[in-house]
Motif scaffolding. Structure first.
Motif, PDB file in Angstrom:
ATOM      1  N   ASP A   1       0.495  -1.222  -0.137  1.00 24.11           N
ATOM      2  CA  ASP A   1       0.135  -0.516  -0.188  1.00 24.11           C
ATOM      3  C   ASP A   1       0.931   1.212   0.343  1.00 24.11           C
ATOM      4  OD1 ASP A   1      -2.548  -1.192  -0.159  1.00 24.11           O
ATOM      5  OD2 ASP A   1      -2.627  -1.496   2.289  1.00 24.11           O
ATOM      6  N   ASN A   2       1.343   1.377   0.973  1.00 27.06           N
ATOM      7  CA  ASN A   2       2.540   2.685   0.837  1.00 27.06           C
ATOM      8  C   ASN A   2       3.270   2.397  -0.285  1.00 27.06           C
ATOM      9  OD1 ASN A   2       2.069   2.550   2.869  1.00 27.06           O
ATOM     10  ND2 ASN A   2       3.907   1.931   4.315  1.00 27.06           N
TER      11      ASN A   2
ATOM     12  N   ILE B   1       1.313   4.083  -3.128  1.00 24.41           N
ATOM     13  CA  ILE B   1       0.881   5.847  -3.046  1.00 24.41           C
ATOM     14  C   ILE B   1       2.319   6.303  -3.384  1.00 24.41           C
ATOM     15  CG2 ILE B   1       1.199   7.633  -0.838  1.00 24.41           C
ATOM     16  CD1 ILE B   1      -0.392   5.553   0.771  1.00 24.41           C
TER      17      ILE B   1
ATOM     18  N   SER C   1       3.017  11.296 -10.446  1.00 21.40           N
ATOM     19  CA  SER C   1       2.059  12.472 -10.571  1.00 21.40           C
ATOM     20  C   SER C   1       3.241  13.603 -11.098  1.00 21.40           C
ATOM     21  CB  SER C   1       1.159  13.045  -9.498  1.00 21.40           C
ATOM     22  OG  SER C   1       2.007  13.543  -8.863  1.00 21.40           O
TER      23      SER C   1
ATOM     24  N   PRO D   1       3.617   9.482  10.121  1.00 16.23           N
ATOM     25  CA  PRO D   1       3.378   9.787   8.972  1.00 16.23           C
ATOM     26  C   PRO D   1       4.004  10.856   8.399  1.00 16.23           C
ATOM     27  CG  PRO D   1       2.087  10.603  10.840  1.00 16.23           C
ATOM     28  CD  PRO D   1       3.265   9.806  10.881  1.00 16.23           C
ATOM     29  N   TYR D   2       4.099  10.905   7.189  1.00 12.84           N
ATOM     30  CA  TYR D   2       4.493  11.758   6.042  1.00 12.84           C
ATOM     31  C   TYR D   2       3.294  12.819   5.733  1.00 12.84           C
ATOM     32  CZ  TYR D   2       5.674   8.171   3.040  1.00 12.84           C
ATOM     33  OH  TYR D   2       5.908   7.000   2.513  1.00 12.84           O
TER      34      TYR D   2
ATOM     35  N   ALA E   1       2.080  13.812   1.730  1.00 10.25           N
ATOM     36  CA  ALA E   1       2.649  13.809   1.005  1.00 10.25           C
ATOM     37  C   ALA E   1       3.564  15.277   0.047  1.00 10.25           C
ATOM     38  CB  ALA E   1       1.666  12.217  -0.603  1.00 10.25           C
ATOM     39  N   ARG E   2       2.831  16.104   0.573  1.00  9.52           N
ATOM     40  CA  ARG E   2       3.059  17.049  -0.389  1.00  9.52           C
ATOM     41  C   ARG E   2       4.997  17.217   0.515  1.00  9.52           C
ATOM     42  NH1 ARG E   2      -1.126  20.596   1.235  1.00  9.52           N
ATOM     43  NH2 ARG E   2      -1.951  18.640   1.200  1.00  9.52           N
TER      44      ARG E   2
ATOM     45  N   THR F   1      -0.285   0.967  10.591  1.00  4.15           N
ATOM     46  CA  THR F   1       0.755   0.722   9.256  1.00  4.15           C
ATOM     47  C   THR F   1      -0.595   1.006   8.451  1.00  4.15           C
ATOM     48  OG1 THR F   1       1.893  -0.484  10.324  1.00  4.15           O
ATOM     49  CG2 THR F   1       1.759  -0.442   8.106  1.00  4.15           C
TER      50      THR F   1
ATOM     51  N   ASN G   1      -1.712   4.452   7.952  1.00  2.00           N
ATOM     52  CA  ASN G   1      -1.038   5.821   7.040  1.00  2.00           C
ATOM     53  C   ASN G   1      -1.181   5.112   5.781  1.00  2.00           C
ATOM     54  OD1 ASN G   1       0.570   6.694   9.178  1.00  2.00           O
ATOM     55  ND2 ASN G   1       2.746   5.187   9.347  1.00  2.00           N
ATOM     56  N   ALA G   2      -1.411   4.288   5.335  1.00  2.00           N
ATOM     57  CA  ALA G   2      -1.972   4.003   3.743  1.00  2.00           C
ATOM     58  C   ALA G   2      -3.320   3.984   3.554  1.00  2.00           C
ATOM     59  CB  ALA G   2      -1.790   2.294   3.744  1.00  2.00           C
TER      60      ALA G   2
ATOM     61  N   GLY H   1      -2.507   8.389   3.501  1.00  2.00           N
ATOM     62  CA  GLY H   1      -1.496   8.251   2.351  1.00  2.00           C
ATOM     63  C   GLY H   1      -2.321   8.893   1.269  1.00  2.00           C
ATOM     64  N   PHE H   2      -3.496   7.891   0.968  1.00  2.00           N
ATOM     65  CA  PHE H   2      -4.228   7.662  -0.158  1.00  2.00           C
ATOM     66  C   PHE H   2      -4.976   8.784  -0.547  1.00  2.00           C
ATOM     67  CE2 PHE H   2      -2.955   3.130  -0.646  1.00  2.00           C
ATOM     68  CZ  PHE H   2      -2.169   3.164  -1.955  1.00  2.00           C
TER      69      PHE H   2
ATOM     70  N   GLU I   1      -5.363  11.617   1.308  1.00  2.00           N
ATOM     71  CA  GLU I   1      -4.354  12.910   1.131  1.00  2.00           C
ATOM     72  C   GLU I   1      -3.981  12.983  -0.470  1.00  2.00           C
ATOM     73  OE1 GLU I   1      -0.523  13.562   3.012  1.00  2.00           O
ATOM     74  OE2 GLU I   1       0.181  15.597   1.808  1.00  2.00           O
ATOM     75  N   LEU I   2      -3.794  11.903  -1.324  1.00  2.00           N
ATOM     76  CA  LEU I   2      -3.189  11.999  -2.311  1.00  2.00           C
ATOM     77  C   LEU I   2      -4.380  12.418  -2.990  1.00  2.00           C
ATOM     78  CD1 LEU I   2      -1.261   9.015  -3.377  1.00  2.00           C
ATOM     79  CD2 LEU I   2      -0.155  11.552  -2.861  1.00  2.00           C
TER      80      LEU I   2
ATOM     81  N   ASP J   1      -5.302  16.473  -2.874  1.00  2.00           N
ATOM     82  CA  ASP J   1      -4.259  16.813  -4.178  1.00  2.00           C
ATOM     83  C   ASP J   1      -4.040  16.828  -5.483  1.00  2.00           C
ATOM     84  OD1 ASP J   1      -3.050  17.612  -2.492  1.00  2.00           O
ATOM     85  OD2 ASP J   1      -0.715  16.480  -2.272  1.00  2.00           O
TER      86      ASP J   1
ATOM     87  N   ILE K   1      -4.170  14.181  -7.303  1.00  2.00           N
ATOM     88  CA  ILE K   1      -3.647  13.230  -7.947  1.00  2.00           C
ATOM     89  C   ILE K   1      -3.756  12.143  -8.912  1.00  2.00           C
ATOM     90  CG2 ILE K   1      -1.725  11.597  -7.540  1.00  2.00           C
ATOM     91  CD1 ILE K   1      -0.068  13.007  -5.377  1.00  2.00           C
ATOM     92  N   TYR K   2      -5.418  12.266  -8.715  1.00  2.00           N
ATOM     93  CA  TYR K   2      -6.044  10.416  -9.060  1.00  2.00           C
ATOM     94  C   TYR K   2      -7.058  11.605 -10.065  1.00  2.00           C
ATOM     95  CZ  TYR K   2      -3.759   7.681  -6.042  1.00  2.00           C
ATOM     96  OH  TYR K   2      -3.210   7.612  -5.108  1.00  2.00           O
TER      97      TYR K   2
END
Lengths: 121, 531
Positions: free
Chosen positions: A13-14, A17, A24, A106-107, A109-110, B313, B316-317, B320-321, B323-324, B327, B329-330
């Motif tokens: 999954d990571n 991402i 992109s 957690p980071y 993405a930006r 864990t 986070n996914a 992450g998704f 956020e994308l 943003d 991205i999709y």
């Protein structure tokens, strides 16, 4: 020619991402699932940057970073270490292993992209 | 170890554990009264002490009785001597009377005077019997006296016969030539007897005086010896009791203070030695219990740490998704979808915060959290916190103020953890304040920095103030429903501050806002011991 980023990450999954994120902005992504894979990929594919997870099977991120930085022809490749939630001492350990930057999960993405761009442009 | 078996054997002759025994060998070398007192049971010791004292009393009594008997014997002896002397004197007296009687009969020769003389002769028989009765020891002299008296009586009888036959001149002649010298000789002999008896009496009185002095000294010496012996006995017994009691008392104090590693060592092998051994075994059990509790607590913390890591864990996914997606991205999401994804983001971050708090706390409790000490700027730290909460305050129309003195020197500590602590306090202040302001202040206090967060919220009742620093505690559980939060924030702040060797406190009155402050050393060179 597009920049190549080696992503060392054991969670699919990571990886997905990061795949989406890097695609992109037009970066090419090479993948490794563990520390040993990272060593092989770094040597054979010569990426422009490595995103290194710390908790990895077989060989952890610290050790993989140390080994890559020990090779004179690979030493120049910037390594950004990505750890899980940071505990005191993780950053020192990452720096001691020789990484160039350090990002804690957690980071955003930006924010991660900003850090990557600092080394690639 | 079996407690029941242990406590029953406590009263019996349970052998001491090996450790106590080993050190007992060196003690058995310790000889003398104290060594004996240490080895023997309390009951025996007390019995023996009382027995010894009893024996001393009896011996003093016996010595007194013996002295009395000796004094009595001496007195009897003196009485006997007096009787002797009395008898001798009587005999001398009677001899004189006989001489006088004979003279009278010679001067007035008639039957009356002669009868007196003859009666007096009989008297000598009594006198001799009496003397030989009281002076059985004077055999030789008495025999001489008896012979002389026999002669004396014979001469007197002869004189009486001469007077009766009218031969007065011959009688007179016999009186002068025989009776006088015989009486003189008799007197000499009896005087000799008297002198001897008197010398014996003086010697007897002397001896009795000596015996008295000797008895006095003996009784005094025995009394003194008893006194000293009793003192020594008392000292030995009380030392063999008081010292171990003190040692056991100290040991129990240390156990109460949480030191289970120690062993109580007493030199006794009596009931107190058993007690010490019993305390030791109980202490070992306590230590084991304590260790297993500690281990259980550590396992719990480790489990929480692992669990929250595992929870994070997948989260986070999710974050992450989403956020994308936000943003773009999709592709640019339609407005309704954007709103839904924003909710996913918000809730996900909230969940992440909770998980991180649990992880923090469990790491701290498991002793796994180490401070990462670096130099930092207090101003920058406050600014970072300010930046991260700005939007939260703005959302609630609260004014957010900062008061940090200018030009503070670089501080040393775990910057990220201190920022987290300050962030938690400010976050709480914003969360619980509906109108007014939240103010972040820093002041120096000698070698310490005091960070304070003041709000105009509902305030906290004094009764609740001590409770709020414990994990999972909120002032009013109904608050959880309206404001959210698991009540971990303050507990974490408190732990972080304490790891810096500082402290945290609150000043608040219900309805008048609250002021949370924590104090940390300006420059921390080494992590404080965890409590």
């Amino acid at each position: 020619m597009s920049k190549r980023v080696l992503v060392v990450e054991d969670q699919e999954d990571n990886r997905q991402i990061l795949r989406d994120l890097l695609a992109s902005v037009g970066y090419e992504m090479i993948e490794a699932h563990d520390g040993e894979g990272a060593l092989v990929a770094a040597r054979t594919q010569r990426p422009d940057l490595i995103l290194m997870d710390i908790q990895l099977p077989i060989l952890d991120g610290y050790e993989a970073t140390r080994r890559i930085k020990a090779q004179s022809d690979l030493r120049h490749i910037p390594i950004i270490v990505v750890t899980s939630y940071a505990l005191g001492g993780d950053e020192e350990k990452a720096r001691a292993a020789g990484c160039d930057a350090y990002v804690a999960k957690p980071y955003s993405a930006r924010k991660l992209l900003e850090t990557i761009n600092r080394y690639l442009t | 170890m079996n407690l029941e078996a242990d406590s029953t054997s406590f009263l019996g002759q349970r052998p001491l554990p090996a450790a106590s025994r080993g050190s007992g060998d060196e003690r058995s070398a310790k000889s003398g009264l104290l060594g004996f007192a240490l080895r023997t049971s309390l009951r025996t010791k007390l019995l023996m002490a009382f027995f010894v004292i009893e024996m001393l009393l009896v011996s003093v009594g016996l010595i007194g009785l013996l002295s009395l008997r000796e004094a009595d014997q001496r007195a009897n002896q003196v009485v006997g001597l007096q009787q002797k002397i009395e008898a001798y004197r009587q005999m001398q007296h009677n001899t004189l009377r006989q001489l006088y009687g004979v003279s009278t009969a010679l001067a007035f020769p008639n039957e009356t005077t002669l009868a007196v003389v003859l009666r007096q002769i009989n008297q000598f028989g009594y006198d001799l019997d009496r003397v030989s009765f009281v002076a059985k020891d004077e055999v030789a002299l008495l025999n001489q006296v008896r012979e002389e008296y026999a002669r004396f009586i014979a001469v007197v009888s002869n004189i009486v016969d001469l007077i009766r036959s009218g031969r007065a001149a011959e009688a007179k002649q016999s009186e002068l030539a025989e009776l006088g010298p015989l009486a003189d000789k008799l007197e000499r002999l009896t005087n000799q007897l008297v002198n001897r008896a008197e010398a014996d009496m003086v010697a007897g009185i002397d001896a009795s005086r000596q015996t008295y002095t000797k008895s006095q000294i003996l009784v005094a010496a025995v009394a003194l010896a008893s006194f000293v012996l009793t003192l020594v006995l008392g000292h030995a017994i009380s030392r063999s009791v008081i010292e171990p009691v003190r040692i056991i008392h100290d040991g129990l104090n240390r156990i109460a203070a949480g030191d289970f590693a120690q062993r109580i060592e007493v030199p006794n092998r009596d009931e107190l030695g058993d007690l010490a051994a019993h305390v030791n075994s109980t202490c070992e059990e306590l230590q084991q219990l304590y260790r297993s509790l500690e281990e259980a607590s550590r396992h719990k913390s480790q489990f929480l740490a692992n669990m929250s890591h595992e929870l994070r864990t997948p989260l986070n996914a999710v974050l992450g998704f989403s956020e994308l997606m936000l943003d773009g991205i999709y592709g640019s999401p339609p407005e309704k979808m954007r709103s839904a994804v924003e909710r996913i983001q918000r809730n996900g971050r909230h969940l992440l915060g909770l998980i991180n708090d649990v992880l923090d706390l469990s790491k701290i409790e498991a002793g796994q959290l180490r401070l990462s000490l670096t130099d930092y700027s207090v101003e920058e730290l406050v600014n970072v916190v300010h930046t991260s909460v700005e939007s939260l305050a703005a959302d609630k129309n609260l004014s957010l103020r900062i008061a940090v003195p200018l030009g503070l020197p670089l501080a040393r500590g775990d910057e990220r953890r201190l920022a987290q602590a300050l962030f938690n306090l400010v976050g709480n202040a914003i969360k619980f304040t509906d109108a007014g302001e939240v103010r972040i202040e820093v002041e120096t206090r000698r070698d310490f920095y005091v960070f304070s967060v003041q709000d105009t919220g509902p305030g906290i009742d004094e009764a609740d103030q001590a409770r709020i620093f414990q994990e999972f505690q909120q002032v009013d559980n109904s608050i959880t429903k309206t404001k959210g939060g698991a009540g971990l924030g303050l507990a974490i702040v408190k732990r972080i501050v304490e790891m810096h060797g500082g402290r945290i406190w609150i000043e608040s009155r219900l309805g008048q806002g609250a002021r949370f402050s924590f104090l940390v050393p300006a420059r921390l060179e080494q992590q404080a011991m965890q409590t």
